[in-house]
Design a protein around this motif. Structure first.
Motif, PDB file in Angstrom:
ATOM      1  N   SER A  11      57.292 -79.213  18.711  1.00 28.70           N
ATOM      2  CA  SER A  11      57.238 -78.109  17.760  1.00 28.70           C
ATOM      3  C   SER A  11      56.834 -76.850  18.507  1.00 28.70           C
ATOM      4  CB  SER A  11      56.253 -78.400  16.621  1.00 28.70           C
ATOM      5  OG  SER A  11      54.947 -78.473  17.113  1.00 28.70           O
ATOM      6  N   TRP A  12      57.393 -75.725  18.108  1.00 34.77           N
ATOM      7  CA  TRP A  12      57.103 -74.462  18.752  1.00 34.77           C
ATOM      8  C   TRP A  12      55.670 -74.035  18.452  1.00 34.77           C
ATOM      9  CZ3 TRP A  12      59.461 -71.977  22.486  1.00 34.77           C
ATOM     10  CH2 TRP A  12      59.111 -70.670  22.757  1.00 34.77           C
ATOM     11  N   PHE A  13      55.277 -74.143  17.196  1.00 31.90           N
ATOM     12  CA  PHE A  13      53.900 -73.875  16.779  1.00 31.90           C
ATOM     13  C   PHE A  13      53.265 -75.207  16.423  1.00 31.90           C
ATOM     14  CE2 PHE A  13      56.188 -69.949  15.690  1.00 31.90           C
ATOM     15  CZ  PHE A  13      55.439 -69.030  16.385  1.00 31.90           C
ATOM     16  N   ASP A  14      51.952 -75.185  16.205  1.00 33.91           N
ATOM     17  CA  ASP A  14      51.270 -76.412  15.790  1.00 33.91           C
ATOM     18  C   ASP A  14      51.871 -76.929  14.496  1.00 33.91           C
ATOM     19  OD1 ASP A  14      49.459 -76.275  17.897  1.00 33.91           O
ATOM     20  OD2 ASP A  14      48.043 -75.063  16.753  1.00 33.91           O
ATOM     21  N   SER A  15      52.260 -78.191  14.494  1.00 30.63           N
ATOM     22  CA  SER A  15      52.792 -78.829  13.291  1.00 30.63           C
ATOM     23  C   SER A  15      52.239 -80.239  13.221  1.00 30.63           C
ATOM     24  CB  SER A  15      54.321 -78.890  13.330  1.00 30.63           C
ATOM     25  OG  SER A  15      54.868 -77.596  13.324  1.00 30.63           O
ATOM     26  N   TYR A  16      51.858 -80.634  12.017  1.00 30.91           N
ATOM     27  CA  TYR A  16      51.237 -81.931  11.826  1.00 30.91           C
ATOM     28  C   TYR A  16      51.800 -82.599  10.582  1.00 30.91           C
ATOM     29  CZ  TYR A  16      47.725 -79.539  14.681  1.00 30.91           C
ATOM     30  OH  TYR A  16      47.098 -78.830  15.658  1.00 30.91           O
ATOM     31  N   TYR A  27      50.719 -84.636   3.238  1.00 26.88           N
ATOM     32  CA  TYR A  27      50.636 -83.212   3.560  1.00 26.88           C
ATOM     33  C   TYR A  27      51.444 -82.962   4.823  1.00 26.88           C
ATOM     34  CZ  TYR A  27      46.518 -82.930   0.499  1.00 26.88           C
ATOM     35  OH  TYR A  27      45.659 -82.990  -0.562  1.00 26.88           O
ATOM     36  N   GLN A  28      51.986 -81.758   4.900  1.00 23.90           N
ATOM     37  CA  GLN A  28      52.598 -81.285   6.135  1.00 23.90           C
ATOM     38  C   GLN A  28      51.922 -79.974   6.481  1.00 23.90           C
ATOM     39  OE1 GLN A  28      56.816 -81.231   5.191  1.00 23.90           O
ATOM     40  NE2 GLN A  28      57.054 -83.127   6.342  1.00 23.90           N
ATOM     41  N   VAL A  29      51.665 -79.789   7.759  1.00 23.34           N
ATOM     42  CA  VAL A  29      50.983 -78.592   8.229  1.00 23.34           C
ATOM     43  C   VAL A  29      51.920 -77.883   9.189  1.00 23.34           C
ATOM     44  CG1 VAL A  29      48.953 -77.698   9.415  1.00 23.34           C
ATOM     45  CG2 VAL A  29      48.765 -79.772   8.007  1.00 23.34           C
ATOM     46  N   GLU A  30      52.105 -76.587   8.950  1.00 21.60           N
ATOM     47  CA  GLU A  30      52.983 -75.785   9.794  1.00 21.60           C
ATOM     48  C   GLU A  30      52.193 -74.630  10.383  1.00 21.60           C
ATOM     49  OE1 GLU A  30      56.141 -76.500  10.480  1.00 21.60           O
ATOM     50  OE2 GLU A  30      56.218 -78.198   9.099  1.00 21.60           O
ATOM     51  N   GLY A  31      52.273 -74.467  11.695  1.00 25.11           N
ATOM     52  CA  GLY A  31      51.685 -73.303  12.343  1.00 25.11           C
ATOM     53  C   GLY A  31      52.586 -72.108  12.128  1.00 25.11           C
ATOM     54  N   LYS A  32      52.003 -70.959  11.884  1.00 19.04           N
ATOM     55  CA  LYS A  32      52.752 -69.726  11.639  1.00 19.04           C
ATOM     56  C   LYS A  32      52.388 -68.698  12.702  1.00 19.04           C
ATOM     57  CE  LYS A  32      54.436 -71.294   7.756  1.00 19.04           C
ATOM     58  NZ  LYS A  32      55.826 -71.574   7.564  1.00 19.04           N
ATOM     59  N   VAL A  40      49.279 -73.558   7.771  1.00 17.16           N
ATOM     60  CA  VAL A  40      49.543 -73.613   6.335  1.00 17.16           C
ATOM     61  C   VAL A  40      49.796 -75.063   5.952  1.00 17.16           C
ATOM     62  CG1 VAL A  40      51.005 -72.785   4.455  1.00 17.16           C
ATOM     63  CG2 VAL A  40      50.487 -71.278   6.388  1.00 17.16           C
ATOM     64  N   ILE A  41      49.112 -75.525   4.904  1.00 17.14           N
ATOM     65  CA  ILE A  41      49.197 -76.914   4.456  1.00 17.14           C
ATOM     66  C   ILE A  41      50.066 -76.973   3.201  1.00 17.14           C
ATOM     67  CG2 ILE A  41      47.898 -78.925   3.667  1.00 17.14           C
ATOM     68  CD1 ILE A  41      45.900 -76.390   5.378  1.00 17.14           C
ATOM     69  N   TYR A  42      51.034 -77.891   3.209  1.00 19.68           N
ATOM     70  CA  TYR A  42      51.929 -78.108   2.072  1.00 19.68           C
ATOM     71  C   TYR A  42      51.721 -79.525   1.549  1.00 19.68           C
ATOM     72  CZ  TYR A  42      54.271 -74.025   4.025  1.00 19.68           C
ATOM     73  OH  TYR A  42      54.544 -72.773   4.520  1.00 19.68           O
ATOM     74  N   ASP A  43      51.770 -79.676   0.227  1.00 13.54           N
ATOM     75  CA  ASP A  43      51.691 -81.026  -0.337  1.00 13.54           C
ATOM     76  C   ASP A  43      53.049 -81.707  -0.217  1.00 13.54           C
ATOM     77  OD1 ASP A  43      53.289 -80.094  -2.459  1.00 13.54           O
ATOM     78  OD2 ASP A  43      51.631 -80.045  -3.897  1.00 13.54           O
ATOM     79  N   GLN A  44      53.162 -82.934  -0.706  1.00 13.07           N
ATOM     80  CA  GLN A  44      54.398 -83.699  -0.545  1.00 13.07           C
ATOM     81  C   GLN A  44      55.554 -83.125  -1.346  1.00 13.07           C
ATOM     82  OE1 GLN A  44      51.656 -86.786  -2.394  1.00 13.07           O
ATOM     83  NE2 GLN A  44      53.581 -87.836  -2.283  1.00 13.07           N
ATOM     84  N   ASN A  45      55.293 -82.181  -2.264  1.00 13.61           N
ATOM     85  CA  ASN A  45      56.351 -81.513  -3.017  1.00 13.61           C
ATOM     86  C   ASN A  45      56.751 -80.176  -2.405  1.00 13.61           C
ATOM     87  OD1 ASN A  45      56.403 -83.579  -5.012  1.00 13.61           O
ATOM     88  ND2 ASN A  45      54.591 -82.662  -5.941  1.00 13.61           N
ATOM     89  N   GLY A  46      56.143 -79.833  -1.267  1.00 11.26           N
ATOM     90  CA  GLY A  46      56.464 -78.585  -0.590  1.00 11.26           C
ATOM     91  C   GLY A  46      55.682 -77.386  -1.098  1.00 11.26           C
ATOM     92  N   ASN A  47      54.681 -77.604  -1.943  1.00 11.09           N
ATOM     93  CA  ASN A  47      53.848 -76.508  -2.446  1.00 11.09           C
ATOM     94  C   ASN A  47      52.740 -76.183  -1.451  1.00 11.09           C
ATOM     95  OD1 ASN A  47      55.196 -76.496  -5.021  1.00 11.09           O
ATOM     96  ND2 ASN A  47      54.046 -78.346  -5.506  1.00 11.09           N
ATOM     97  N   GLU A  48      52.530 -74.895  -1.217  1.00 14.80           N
ATOM     98  CA  GLU A  48      51.440 -74.473  -0.337  1.00 14.80           C
ATOM     99  C   GLU A  48      50.116 -74.703  -1.054  1.00 14.80           C
ATOM    100  OE1 GLU A  48      49.761 -70.373   1.588  1.00 14.80           O
ATOM    101  OE2 GLU A  48      51.948 -70.626   1.521  1.00 14.80           O
ATOM    102  N   VAL A  49      49.231 -75.487  -0.419  1.00 17.43           N
ATOM    103  CA  VAL A  49      47.950 -75.811  -1.054  1.00 17.43           C
ATOM    104  C   VAL A  49      46.751 -75.306  -0.257  1.00 17.43           C
ATOM    105  CG1 VAL A  49      48.829 -77.799  -2.331  1.00 17.43           C
ATOM    106  CG2 VAL A  49      47.929 -78.117  -0.019  1.00 17.43           C
ATOM    107  N   GLY A  50      46.958 -74.908   0.991  1.00 18.99           N
ATOM    108  CA  GLY A  50      45.834 -74.440   1.782  1.00 18.99           C
ATOM    109  C   GLY A  50      46.271 -73.719   3.039  1.00 18.99           C
ATOM    110  N   THR A  51      45.358 -72.917   3.569  1.00 19.79           N
ATOM    111  CA  THR A  51      45.602 -72.190   4.815  1.00 19.79           C
ATOM    112  C   THR A  51      44.304 -72.139   5.615  1.00 19.79           C
ATOM    113  OG1 THR A  51      47.265 -70.784   3.754  1.00 19.79           O
ATOM    114  CG2 THR A  51      46.362 -69.999   5.835  1.00 19.79           C
ATOM    115  N   VAL A  52      44.437 -72.317   6.913  1.00 19.84           N
ATOM    116  CA  VAL A  52      43.330 -72.170   7.857  1.00 19.84           C
ATOM    117  C   VAL A  52      43.714 -71.029   8.781  1.00 19.84           C
ATOM    118  CG1 VAL A  52      42.017 -73.295   9.691  1.00 19.84           C
ATOM    119  CG2 VAL A  52      42.781 -74.624   7.709  1.00 19.84           C
TER     120      VAL A  52
END
Length: 161
Positions: A11-16, A27-32, A40-52
């Motif tokens: 992954s180009w950015f941090d992805s988990y 959850y899926q986490v995508e670095g921006k 940015v944390i997404y739930d299993q439906n693709g909704n953004e639920v959190g950000t660090v």
């Protein structure tokens, strides 16, 4: 409730991907692209639920925590010499790590264990097992582990310069 936190290999950015005990991605986490880490944390439906979000101009590392796009508080690293310590200003939790920085314990203001985090060391990517005592605390615990991992990544990059 146990979670498996596993960084994606390519992954180009941090992805988990974050798995539950049944091996399902919850959850899926995508670095921006951002000044400092932005995860940015997404739930299993693709909704953004959190950000660090890492604060970059600070004496010690700090991360702002957002739930559902609303700022709720900050995780900050304490000055310590042998083992890492972090404070969370919005729920009274405290995080203590071990000398190797592979294992962490999150405790509440009464020093009751909220979660235990341990790093799996024989993997190609960063992999953690997060054992959260109360399922209501899963997202918070996950965001704190993301912040700690990002802080270690930033520190390692600075040491390589």
């Amino acid at each position: 409730m146990k979670l498996l936190f596993k960084q994606r290999f390519f992954s180009w950015f941090d992805s988990y991907d974050i798995y539950n005990e049944d091996g399902q991605v919850i959850y899926q986490v995508e670095g921006k692209l951002s000044w400092g880490h932005k995860l940015v944390i997404y739930d299993q439906n693709g909704n953004e639920v959190g950000t660090v979000l890492e604060k970059v101009i600070t004496l010690l590392p700090k991360f702002e925590i957002y739930k559902n796009n609303e700022y709720i508080g900050c995780l900050s690293k304490e000055l310590s010499f042998f083992t890492p310590h972090y404070n969370i200003d919005y729920n009274g939790w405290h995080i203590d790590g071990t000398l190797t920085e592979w294992n962490y314990t999150i405790v509440d203001e009464s020093y009751v264990t909220v979660a235990i985090i341990r790093k799996e060391i024989f993997n190609f990517t960063d992999t953690y097992v997060i054992d959260v005592k109360n399922p209501e605390n899963v997202l918070d615990a996950l965001m704190f582990v993301l912040a700690i991992d990002a802080e270690k990544c930033t520190r390692n990059k600075q040491q390589n310069y």
